[in-house]
Design a protein around this motif. Structure first.
Motif, PDB file in Angstrom:
ATOM      1  N   ARG A  59       0.797  -1.207   0.000  1.00 55.28           N
ATOM      2  CA  ARG A  59       0.000   0.000   0.000  1.00 55.28           C
ATOM      3  C   ARG A  59       0.835   1.265   0.000  1.00 55.28           C
ATOM      4  NH1 ARG A  59      -4.071  -1.484   4.773  1.00 55.28           N
ATOM      5  NH2 ARG A  59      -2.131  -2.317   5.593  1.00 55.28           N
ATOM      6  N   GLY A  60       2.018   1.192   0.379  1.00 55.86           N
ATOM      7  CA  GLY A  60       2.898   2.364   0.341  1.00 55.86           C
ATOM      8  C   GLY A  60       2.508   3.428   1.333  1.00 55.86           C
ATOM      9  N   ARG A  61       1.894   3.065   2.475  1.00 54.59           N
ATOM     10  CA  ARG A  61       1.449   4.023   3.477  1.00 54.59           C
ATOM     11  C   ARG A  61       2.206   3.743   4.770  1.00 54.59           C
ATOM     12  NH1 ARG A  61      -5.020   3.847   2.429  1.00 54.59           N
ATOM     13  NH2 ARG A  61      -4.944   4.551   0.246  1.00 54.59           N
ATOM     14  N   VAL A  62       2.880   4.721   5.223  1.00 55.74           N
ATOM     15  CA  VAL A  62       3.696   4.516   6.412  1.00 55.74           C
ATOM     16  C   VAL A  62       2.860   4.442   7.662  1.00 55.74           C
ATOM     17  CG1 VAL A  62       4.080   6.963   6.851  1.00 55.74           C
ATOM     18  CG2 VAL A  62       5.818   5.283   7.546  1.00 55.74           C
ATOM     19  N   TRP A  63       1.684   5.075   7.637  1.00 57.31           N
ATOM     20  CA  TRP A  63       0.845   5.035   8.839  1.00 57.31           C
ATOM     21  C   TRP A  63       0.283   3.644   9.065  1.00 57.31           C
ATOM     22  CZ3 TRP A  63      -4.012   3.487   7.727  1.00 57.31           C
ATOM     23  CH2 TRP A  63      -4.505   3.733   6.449  1.00 57.31           C
ATOM     24  N   ALA A  64       0.281   2.777   8.067  1.00 57.64           N
ATOM     25  CA  ALA A  64      -0.175   1.401   8.282  1.00 57.64           C
ATOM     26  C   ALA A  64       0.774   0.674   9.192  1.00 57.64           C
ATOM     27  CB  ALA A  64      -0.287   0.679   6.945  1.00 57.64           C
ATOM     28  N   SER A  65       2.070   0.926   9.053  1.00 57.14           N
ATOM     29  CA  SER A  65       3.027   0.270   9.945  1.00 57.14           C
ATOM     30  C   SER A  65       2.914   0.830  11.342  1.00 57.14           C
ATOM     31  CB  SER A  65       4.447   0.476   9.414  1.00 57.14           C
ATOM     32  OG  SER A  65       4.542  -0.121   8.139  1.00 57.14           O
ATOM     33  N   SER A  66       2.776   2.130  11.489  1.00 59.00           N
ATOM     34  CA  SER A  66       2.682   2.737  12.812  1.00 59.00           C
ATOM     35  C   SER A  66       1.437   2.269  13.542  1.00 59.00           C
ATOM     36  CB  SER A  66       2.685   4.271  12.657  1.00 59.00           C
ATOM     37  OG  SER A  66       1.513   4.668  11.974  1.00 59.00           O
ATOM     38  N   ARG A  67       0.327   1.922  12.812  1.00 59.15           N
ATOM     39  CA  ARG A  67      -0.872   1.434  13.485  1.00 59.15           C
ATOM     40  C   ARG A  67      -0.641   0.055  14.069  1.00 59.15           C
ATOM     41  NH1 ARG A  67      -6.076   2.050   9.863  1.00 59.15           N
ATOM     42  NH2 ARG A  67      -6.912   1.006  11.740  1.00 59.15           N
ATOM     43  N   ARG A  68       0.328  -0.730  13.447  1.00 60.38           N
ATOM     44  CA  ARG A  68       0.592  -2.064  13.933  1.00 60.38           C
ATOM     45  C   ARG A  68       1.809  -2.115  14.826  1.00 60.38           C
ATOM     46  NH1 ARG A  68      -1.389  -2.516   8.878  1.00 60.38           N
ATOM     47  NH2 ARG A  68      -3.070  -4.063   8.550  1.00 60.38           N
ATOM     48  N   SER A  69       2.451  -0.955  15.136  1.00 66.33           N
ATOM     49  CA  SER A  69       3.643  -0.928  15.969  1.00 66.33           C
ATOM     50  C   SER A  69       3.406  -1.389  17.371  1.00 66.33           C
ATOM     51  CB  SER A  69       4.237   0.491  15.964  1.00 66.33           C
ATOM     52  OG  SER A  69       3.274   1.386  16.488  1.00 66.33           O
ATOM     53  N   PRO A  70       2.207  -1.245  17.951  1.00 64.96           N
ATOM     54  CA  PRO A  70       2.037  -1.735  19.319  1.00 64.96           C
ATOM     55  C   PRO A  70       2.264  -3.210  19.448  1.00 64.96           C
ATOM     56  CG  PRO A  70       0.290  -0.217  18.773  1.00 64.96           C
ATOM     57  CD  PRO A  70       1.059  -0.432  17.545  1.00 64.96           C
ATOM     58  N   GLY A  71       2.317  -3.934  18.348  1.00 66.52           N
ATOM     59  CA  GLY A  71       2.561  -5.363  18.444  1.00 66.52           C
ATOM     60  C   GLY A  71       3.921  -5.688  18.999  1.00 66.52           C
ATOM     61  N   LEU A 183      -3.868 -15.913   6.015  1.00 70.90           N
ATOM     62  CA  LEU A 183      -4.571 -15.521   7.234  1.00 70.90           C
ATOM     63  C   LEU A 183      -6.062 -15.436   6.931  1.00 70.90           C
ATOM     64  CD1 LEU A 183      -2.166 -12.702   8.508  1.00 70.90           C
ATOM     65  CD2 LEU A 183      -2.247 -15.112   9.206  1.00 70.90           C
ATOM     66  N   PHE A 184      -6.822 -16.322   7.555  1.00 76.07           N
ATOM     67  CA  PHE A 184      -8.276 -16.347   7.328  1.00 76.07           C
ATOM     68  C   PHE A 184      -9.024 -15.420   8.264  1.00 76.07           C
ATOM     69  CE2 PHE A 184      -6.746 -20.371   5.721  1.00 76.07           C
ATOM     70  CZ  PHE A 184      -7.359 -20.449   4.499  1.00 76.07           C
ATOM     71  N   ALA A 185      -8.379 -14.916   9.274  1.00 77.48           N
ATOM     72  CA  ALA A 185      -9.024 -13.997  10.217  1.00 77.48           C
ATOM     73  C   ALA A 185      -7.958 -13.072  10.771  1.00 77.48           C
ATOM     74  CB  ALA A 185      -9.695 -14.772  11.358  1.00 77.48           C
ATOM     75  N   PRO A 186      -8.360 -11.861  11.106  1.00 90.93           N
ATOM     76  CA  PRO A 186      -7.353 -10.949  11.683  1.00 90.93           C
ATOM     77  C   PRO A 186      -6.795 -11.481  13.001  1.00 90.93           C
ATOM     78  CG  PRO A 186      -9.559 -10.065  11.940  1.00 90.93           C
ATOM     79  CD  PRO A 186      -9.692 -11.270  11.041  1.00 90.93           C
ATOM     80  N   LYS A 187      -5.509 -11.212  13.189  1.00 87.39           N
ATOM     81  CA  LYS A 187      -4.840 -11.725  14.394  1.00 87.39           C
ATOM     82  C   LYS A 187      -5.318 -10.952  15.614  1.00 87.39           C
ATOM     83  CE  LYS A 187      -0.242 -12.685  16.211  1.00 87.39           C
ATOM     84  NZ  LYS A 187       1.207 -12.575  15.978  1.00 87.39           N
ATOM     85  N   PRO A 188      -5.641 -11.648  16.685  1.00 89.53           N
ATOM     86  CA  PRO A 188      -6.115 -10.929  17.883  1.00 89.53           C
ATOM     87  C   PRO A 188      -5.025 -10.012  18.438  1.00 89.53           C
ATOM     88  CG  PRO A 188      -5.669 -13.239  18.384  1.00 89.53           C
ATOM     89  CD  PRO A 188      -5.570 -13.126  16.903  1.00 89.53           C
ATOM     90  N   GLN A 189      -5.477  -8.854  18.900  1.00 93.93           N
ATOM     91  CA  GLN A 189      -4.569  -7.863  19.453  1.00 93.93           C
ATOM     92  C   GLN A 189      -4.834  -7.704  20.942  1.00 93.93           C
ATOM     93  OE1 GLN A 189      -5.249  -4.341  17.219  1.00 93.93           O
ATOM     94  NE2 GLN A 189      -4.116  -5.032  15.405  1.00 93.93           N
ATOM     95  N   THR A 190      -3.811  -7.281  21.634  1.00 88.85           N
ATOM     96  CA  THR A 190      -3.958  -7.046  23.064  1.00 88.85           C
ATOM     97  C   THR A 190      -4.624  -5.708  23.299  1.00 88.85           C
ATOM     98  OG1 THR A 190      -1.789  -6.026  23.173  1.00 88.85           O
ATOM     99  CG2 THR A 190      -1.906  -8.418  23.522  1.00 88.85           C
ATOM    100  N   LEU A 191      -5.040  -5.473  24.501  1.00 90.42           N
ATOM    101  CA  LEU A 191      -5.691  -4.229  24.855  1.00 90.42           C
ATOM    102  C   LEU A 191      -4.775  -3.046  24.621  1.00 90.42           C
ATOM    103  CD1 LEU A 191      -8.090  -2.718  26.019  1.00 90.42           C
ATOM    104  CD2 LEU A 191      -7.169  -3.168  28.310  1.00 90.42           C
ATOM    105  N   ARG A 192      -3.518  -3.237  24.938  1.00 93.62           N
ATOM    106  CA  ARG A 192      -2.559  -2.151  24.770  1.00 93.62           C
ATOM    107  C   ARG A 192      -2.370  -1.829  23.285  1.00 93.62           C
ATOM    108  NH1 ARG A 192       1.054  -0.204  28.321  1.00 93.62           N
ATOM    109  NH2 ARG A 192       0.701  -1.972  29.719  1.00 93.62           N
ATOM    110  N   GLN A 193      -2.330  -2.880  22.478  1.00 95.33           N
ATOM    111  CA  GLN A 193      -2.190  -2.649  21.036  1.00 95.33           C
ATOM    112  C   GLN A 193      -3.396  -1.885  20.482  1.00 95.33           C
ATOM    113  OE1 GLN A 193      -1.631  -6.539  19.509  1.00 95.33           O
ATOM    114  NE2 GLN A 193       0.573  -6.636  19.993  1.00 95.33           N
ATOM    115  N   ARG A 194      -4.612  -2.304  20.892  1.00 97.48           N
ATOM    116  CA  ARG A 194      -5.811  -1.623  20.390  1.00 97.48           C
ATOM    117  C   ARG A 194      -5.841  -0.177  20.850  1.00 97.48           C
ATOM    118  NH1 ARG A 194      -8.213  -6.607  21.823  1.00 97.48           N
ATOM    119  NH2 ARG A 194      -9.093  -5.702  23.735  1.00 97.48           N
ATOM    120  N   MET A 195      -5.478   0.071  22.117  1.00 94.83           N
ATOM    121  CA  MET A 195      -5.462   1.446  22.605  1.00 94.83           C
ATOM    122  C   MET A 195      -4.457   2.286  21.841  1.00 94.83           C
ATOM    123  SD  MET A 195      -5.797   0.790  26.712  1.00 94.83           S
ATOM    124  CE  MET A 195      -5.603   2.511  27.074  1.00 94.83           C
ATOM    125  N   ALA A 196      -3.277   1.701  21.600  1.00 93.00           N
ATOM    126  CA  ALA A 196      -2.272   2.454  20.852  1.00 93.00           C
ATOM    127  C   ALA A 196      -2.742   2.733  19.428  1.00 93.00           C
ATOM    128  CB  ALA A 196      -0.951   1.672  20.839  1.00 93.00           C
TER     129      ALA A 196
END
Length: 773
Positions: A59-71, A183-196
């Motif tokens: 996608r060429g969008r840097v904010w996509a990586s930053s949204r997944r950085s809490p992982g 991946l048939f379903a999105p990977k579950p995220q922790t509370l901290r990841q979702r908040m971030a």
């Protein structure tokens, strides 16, 4: 090899980091899983770099990586060293730019990186390149001893790995399909990841809104500056134009074009033409307004006289309701009317069938008795025959009725009556009482049919008065509604009730012209003749239509089922009513179908009577000795009965066609029965009397042609019998009877035969029969 899309960054510093590129090369070499145990955090750690790599690459969008950085926070479950290395690696990737993209880092990336640092550790130090290189070397050493691939944790290659592989093997493309993890379903995220992630999204939206607000402010300022410049320019132009006008006003050096009288005259003419055109248009509008005023006044007058329209509407509405009510009333009563008609018809039919059956039984009984007498078999000592009880009872009844008729004729003074010409339709007292009782009950029920109905709906005269008012007030709508064609059907049930007690076979029955409905319709038709506004007045045919629809069908029923052609009284009464009916429709161009059916019924009934009722026996001469013998009396009665039927048939003269009447009376009855009986009888005054009676029955219309010298063909046998009788009587003591025969020949227009007889026998008549005709 697939072409990798160019990566874009927002507001990212343009810096180069060898450590980042080296770290990417180090990560590409790492294939086995990390030494930490398989867990959800480990799986998230392994899957997160792959998603970052795919997101930054696809996608060429840097904010996509930053949204997944809490992982990266999930790596705390592993060892401290690994945790430090991962954090430093992530910070290095987010802080320093890539050598390939060389695009500024966006504010959203910086904000998400700072949020990760706060969540991971309160105090985070950015490692230098040597520390990162050492951490990567240790990770590779830790992965090297592994001789198996973990099934629980799988670390897909990162972006740096793909870069390294592309550098090492430029011909290689994306991993094979079987090496990719679906991946048939999105990977579950922790509370901290979702908040971030949510915090990063809000920060990005806030930054975008602030950027839009700044852009909006800048745009407004630019527009304001443009507007100020335009107004200043206009002011300058206005000042310049005013100055120029001032200069022009006071500039006397300017020269005007020359003006002469022709130019002025031309302009005045043009102006005058325009004014005249305008005046004409105004004049037309004025005339139009005058026409509108005139039409408005006319409309006002029409509206002022609209009270008559209201009365007209009330009248039409009242007529509509009246017609609907009378139709509903007649539809309800028609069932009772038909039942009463059927009852009366059945009663008369039973009596007619009973009389007909009795006459046929008596004829059979008498004929059988005469045959026994002629055979002279089983005679008793007193000369009478042995008969059974039934035949004897019938003969006794016959003798009793004949005795009663003789006594009645003697009292009335009728001595010229011939035996056999009586109708013999007498009923016993019990039968007559029963018949009158049943007939009275039917007539009583007939009076109850309309006892609950107002006279305006059951009286023919009142109904016609309603429609007469319509015809007088609104003749156009009356004739347009074809009321003259509807009235016969509307009045039919009411007329049928009045005809229920009407018997056209009785001489004393009321005539049609004396009935109330006939008088009312006649008056209604006569009043319509005064109206000359209609050339084709349908009301003039109302009476004939009523007769065709109501009276003629009833006459047809009487002829088919009840009429006895052997009864002279019934035939005279029936022909009288039929003549009246035909006279009322004399104006019709052709005979209606109902009248044709009536005449056909008459012909059929006469044929049936000739075949069933006529019987003239022929006995040997020996049995006929003496006029008082039983055989002679029986034969005489049958002959005079047939002659009576012959007379009754010819009463239909003028109603039936001449050829039909001649065929029925002359062909089927005279030539087939009467002439044979006359030929078998003794010549004498009785035979001449019978011939005279036959000639008296013939219609004079058949012999009106003065040029006729011979009679009609159907009388040829009758004329020959007259000539034979004349020859026989001329040599006997009954010579005077020859003159009577000549008169009969003259009457039937057999003039040539009459002259031959006169010349042959030298007869001298006081009045010559030929000149008297």
């Amino acid at each position: 090899m697939a072409l990798r899309p160019q990566r874009t960054f927002r507001r990212r510093q343009v810096e180069s980091s060898d450590s980042d590129s080296e770290g990417a090369e180090e990560r590409s070499a790492a294939e086995p899983a990390e030494p930490c145990g398989p867990s959800a955090g480990g799986r998230a750690e392994g899957a997160e770099p792959a998603r970052r790599a795919r997101g930054s690459r696809g996608r060429g969008r840097v904010w996509a990586s930053s949204r997944r950085s809490p992982g990266t926070a999930s790596r705390r479950d592993c060892g401290a060293e690994s945790k430090t290395v991962d954090l430093s690696t992530d910070e290095e990737e987010e802080t320093h730019p890539s050598s390939e993209s060389k695009v500024d880092q966006s504010p959203s990336s910086n904000s998400s990186s700072s949020l990760e640092e706060k969540e991971v550790s309160p105090i985070v130090q950015i490692p230098d390149a040597a520390f990162i290189q050492e951490a990567r070397r240790k990770r590779e050493l830790a992965r090297a001893p592994g001789d198996y691939i973990s099934l629980d944790v799988h670390h897909p290659p990162t972006t740096s790995d793909s870069k390294r592989s592309n550098e090492e093997d430029p011909d290689s493309s994306d991993p094979d399909d079987y090496e990719k993890r679906i991946l048939f379903a999105p990977k579950p995220q922790t509370l901290r990841q979702r908040m971030a992630e949510e915090t990063a999204i809000r920060n990005e939206e806030a930054s975008e809104e602030s950027q839009e607000d700044e852009n909006q402010d800048i745009w407004e300022q630019q527009q304001m500056r443009k507007a100020v410049k335009i107004i200043e320019g206009q002011n300058i132009d206005l000042s310049r134009s005013s100055e120029s006008q001032t200069l022009k006003k006071f500039d006397t050096s300017i020269s005007f074009p020359p003006v002469n009288l022709e130019i002025i005259k031309k302009q005045l003419n043009n102006r005058l033409t325009l004014l005249q055109d305008t005046h004409r248009s105004h004049q037309r509008e004025y005339e139009k307004y005058l026409e509108d005023i005139k039409s408005s006044k006319t409309a006002i007058q029409n509206l002022e006289s609209a009270s008559d329209q209201t009365l007209n509407y009330k009248f039409y509405k009242g007529m509509k309701i009246y017609v609907e009510n009378i139709i509903d009333c007649l539809n309800e009563k028609i069932i009772n009317i038909e039942e009463l008609e059927s009852s009366m018809h059945t009663l008369l039919l039973k009596r007619s069938e009973a009389l007909l059956k009795r006459r046929q039984d008596e004829l059979k009984c008498e004929s059988s008795y005469m045959q026994q007498l002629s055979r002279n078999a089983e005679t008793s000592s007193n000369g009478s025959l042995a008969l059974d009880e039934k035949d004897q009872r019938i003969l006794d009844e016959i003798k009793a009725r004949r005795t009663q008729r003789r006594q009645a004729r003697a009292l009335s003074g009728n001595c010229d009556h011939q035996e056999g010409t009586s109708s013999d339709d007498e009923l016993s007292s019990a039968e007559m009482t029963n018949f009158q009782k049943c007939q009275g009950g039917i007539l009583q029920d007939c009076k109850k049919v309309f006892e609950d109905v107002h006279d305006d709906f059951c009286n023919v005269q009142n109904i016609l008065l309603k429609f007469q008012q319509w015809r007088e007030k609104f003749p156009d709508s009356y004739y347009e509604a074809f009321i003259g064609l509807c009235l016969p059907k509307l009045l039919s049930p009411l007329i049928r009730v009045q005809l229920l007690d009407w018997n056209p076979l009785k001489l004393d029955s009321m005539g049609l012209t004396q009935m109330p409905w006939f008088t009312s319709i006649t008056e209604f038709v006569d009043s319509s003749m005064d109206d000359t506004r209609k050339e084709d007045d349908s009301d003039q045919n109302i009476l004939s239509a009523v007769i065709n629809k109501t009276v003629v069908p009833r006459l047809t029923d009487f002829v088919e089922f009840i009429w006895d052609p052997l009864s002279t009284s019934q035939t005279r009464s029936l022909t009288t009513h039929c003549r009246l009916v035909f006279e009322q429709s004399a104006s019709e161009k052709e005979v209606s179908k109902s009248k044709q059916d009536l005449l056909k019924s008459v012909v059929v009934r006469i044929k049936k009577s000739v075949e069933d009722d006529v019987f003239i026996p022929l006995y040997p001469k020996s049995s006929e000795e003496g006029k008082m013998s039983a055989h002679s009396k029986f034969q005489e009665r049958q002959f005079w009965g047939a002659l009576k039927l012959f007379r009754n048939i010819l009463l239909w003269n003028g109603l039936l066609p001449d050829d039909t009447l001649q065929d029925l009376g002359l062909g089927k009855l005279l030539n087939r029965y009467l002439i044979i009986a006359l030929t078998n009888a003794f010549p004498g005054p009785d035979a001449v009397k019978k011939c005279s009676q036959i000639a008296a029955c013939l219609p004079e219309k058949w012999f009106e042609n003065s040029a006729m010298r011979t009679s009609i063909p159907q009388l040829e046998n009758f004329i020959q019998f007259l000539l034979q009788s004349a020859h026989k009587l001329s040599t006997s003591e009954f010579r005077n009877e020859v003159n009577e025969i000549i008169l009969i020949l003259v009457k039937v227009k057999a003039l040539n035969q009459a002259e031959s007889l006169i010349e042959k026998y030298h007869l001298e008549l006081s009045t010559h029969p030929i000149t008297g005709v």
